[in-house]
Design an enzyme around this catalytic site. Structure first.
Site, short mmCIF file in Angstrom:
data_model
loop_
_atom_site.label_atom_id
_atom_site.label_comp_id
_atom_site.label_asym_id
_atom_site.label_seq_id
_atom_site.Cartn_x
_atom_site.Cartn_y
_atom_site.Cartn_z
CG ASP A 286 -1.85 1.13 1.34
OD1 ASP A 286 -2.14 1.74 0.30
OD2 ASP A 286 -2.32 1.43 2.47
CB CYS A 326 -3.87 6.22 -2.70
SG CYS A 326 -2.21 6.70 -2.27
N1 SAH Z 1 -1.18 0.64 4.84
C1 SAH Z 1 -1.21 1.73 5.78
C2 SAH Z 1 -1.07 3.09 5.12
C3 SAH Z 1 0.19 3.25 4.26
S1 SAH Z 1 0.71 4.90 4.08
C4 SAH Z 1 -2.47 1.65 6.66
O1 SAH Z 1 -3.43 0.89 6.32
O2 SAH Z 1 -2.54 2.33 7.67
C5 SAH Z 1 2.26 4.75 3.30
C6 SAH Z 1 3.42 4.45 4.22
O3 SAH Z 1 4.55 4.13 3.39
C7 SAH Z 1 3.91 5.58 5.13
O4 SAH Z 1 3.89 5.17 6.46
C8 SAH Z 1 5.36 5.87 4.67
O5 SAH Z 1 6.23 6.15 5.77
C9 SAH Z 1 5.74 4.56 4.03
N2 SAH Z 1 6.81 4.58 3.00
C10 SAH Z 1 7.07 5.51 2.05
N3 SAH Z 1 8.04 5.10 1.22
C11 SAH Z 1 8.43 3.87 1.66
C12 SAH Z 1 9.37 2.91 1.19
N4 SAH Z 1 10.14 3.14 0.12
N5 SAH Z 1 9.49 1.74 1.86
C13 SAH Z 1 8.71 1.47 2.95
N6 SAH Z 1 7.80 2.35 3.41
C14 SAH Z 1 7.65 3.53 2.78
#
Ligand code: SAH
Length: 384
Positions: A286, A326
């Protein structure tokens, strides 16, 4: 002061009559400046609708009503009341009460976390009537806290600074919500967006329905562990991966709050998939929205291809990949195409038993195609 009057160029009234809620500056023939409430007229002077004027912005007018409604507290109370009446089936103490254009309040987002309310004001017009909105929220929801999270860069396009801070009741503490019987801590002050990804509620429930006792689940881009905690409650062994250490701390706390445990890893999700050779029963991917720059669609679809390409060999057979985007720029068709291409490039056959979109508190308003932003695809690795 009287209402602003905006006269459209010839033919440009059609799409607003079809309920598209925005007017761009280059669609306007003439503006008679007045206050923030703005009446829209066709080229030949026929009334089209009433809305809010964002002076100087590219989107100069946003829809509020098809009538000459007075835009006062009562108007906002009515709109909020109607939005609430569309959300009665939600099994959660936290949900989006107002989703901007989809709830006929363009430029405004209102999220409810138990007795606390978080708002986002995205347009200059809405900013100018914020006091009326706050009054209406106070009378309809009677919140303990109203907190503003308008700290998005896109505000600058409307000539507004990104801002955040308390509006009512001071700074809210860490809140606790209950979603489908699962409890979560929510940090509305320091968290991403308004604190919690309310739009993935249905996805979390759906993914949990795939999980059985003893399964191994990889939750990529986990944030505060939404998917992880649901899966752990079904008896899975879960690894939550995110690049932000503090959200992983809260993910661990969220598991504890529900009497379960999860493992967390502070690491880049793309890298991990490329490097690891462990196989999982379920992988959730996600990723965050990619900021709105040129080439956004290509980059999102590139990420979908890459995540799918690297996740498929990491799945047991059968094994489940649940992957989301999204951003409205990447359509569902686009997404399905890039998932198919990744499966072909890997030589791994898949089924696609389900596609989910954003839930009912983030309604897709088809008259406004941009409102369909969240799409998730469930792909299953199968054996032939
Ligand atoms: N699935 C979550 C929402 C995801 S929001 C839920 O249901 O609550 C996206 C997240 O991805 C954020 O926390 C951000 O810190 C993280 N993120 C961004 N780039 C990333 C990467 N390259 N690897 C891992 N996490 C990452």
């Amino acid at each position: 002061m009287r209402e602003t009057r905006i006269y459209l160029k010839r033919g440009k009234d059609r799409k607003v009559r079809n309920l598209y809620p925005w007017v761009y500056r280059d669609e306007v023939r003439r503006i008679e400046e007045g206050d923030v409430v703005a009446d829209l007229f066709s080229n030949d002077g026929v009334f089209v609708g009433r809305g809010l004027y964002s002076k100087g912005a590219r989107i100069v007018w946003r829809f509020l009503s098809r009538e000459y409604d007075p835009i006062d507290r009562t108007f906002f109370e009515r709109r909020i009341g109607e939005a609430l009446s569309r959300r009665i089936g939600i099994n959660s103490t936290a949900y989006r009460v107002v989703f901007s254009e989809s709830d006929f309040l363009g430029g405004l987002v209102v999220d409810r976390y138990n007795g606390s309310v978080v708002i986002q004001v995205r347009s200059r017009g809405m900013e100018e009537v914020k006091n009326l909105v706050v009054d209406a929220l106070t009378s309809t929801l009677n919140p303990r806290f109203i907190y503003e999270r308008s700290d998005m860069e896109s505000r600058r396009e409307e000539g507004l600074e990104p801002v955040k801070g308390p509006i009512l009741g001071g700074e809210p503490p860490i809140l606790t919500i209950t979603e489908n019987g699962v409890r979560f801590y929510v940090d509305v002050v320091g968290g991403l967006k308004t604190g919690f990804y309310l739009d993935q509620r249905r996805s979390r429930e759906y993914v949990a329905s795939l999980v059985r006792e003893g399964m191994e689940v990889l939750d990529l881009f986990s944030y505060t562990g939404g998917f992880s905690v649901y899966a752990a409650l079904k008896g899975a062994k879960v690894l939550a991966v995110d690049t932000k250490g503090e959200v992983l701390e809260l993910a661990k706390e969220n598991a504890k709050l529900n009497g379960v445990e999860i493992d967390v890893l502070k690491y880049d999700a793309f890298k991990l998939l490329g490097e690891s050779d462990k196989a999982y029963d379920v992988i959730v991917a996600d990723p965050p929205a990619i900021s709105k720059r040129k080439g956004e669609r290509k980059r999102i679809l590139g990420a979908v291809w890459k995540l799918t390409y690297n996740a498929l060999p990491r799945l047991k057979v059968p094994g489940h990949l649940y992957i989301c985007t999204c951003s409205y720029q990447a359509s569902l068709e686009d997404m399905l195409k890039y998932i198919r291409l990744a499966a072909i490039d890997r030589g791994i056959p898949i089924h696609i038993p389900a596609v989910l979109v954003q839930p009912e508190d983030h309604p897709y308003f088809p008259h406004f195609p941009e409102s369909l932003y969240l799409k998730c695809v469930h792909a299953v690795r199968v054996r032939i």
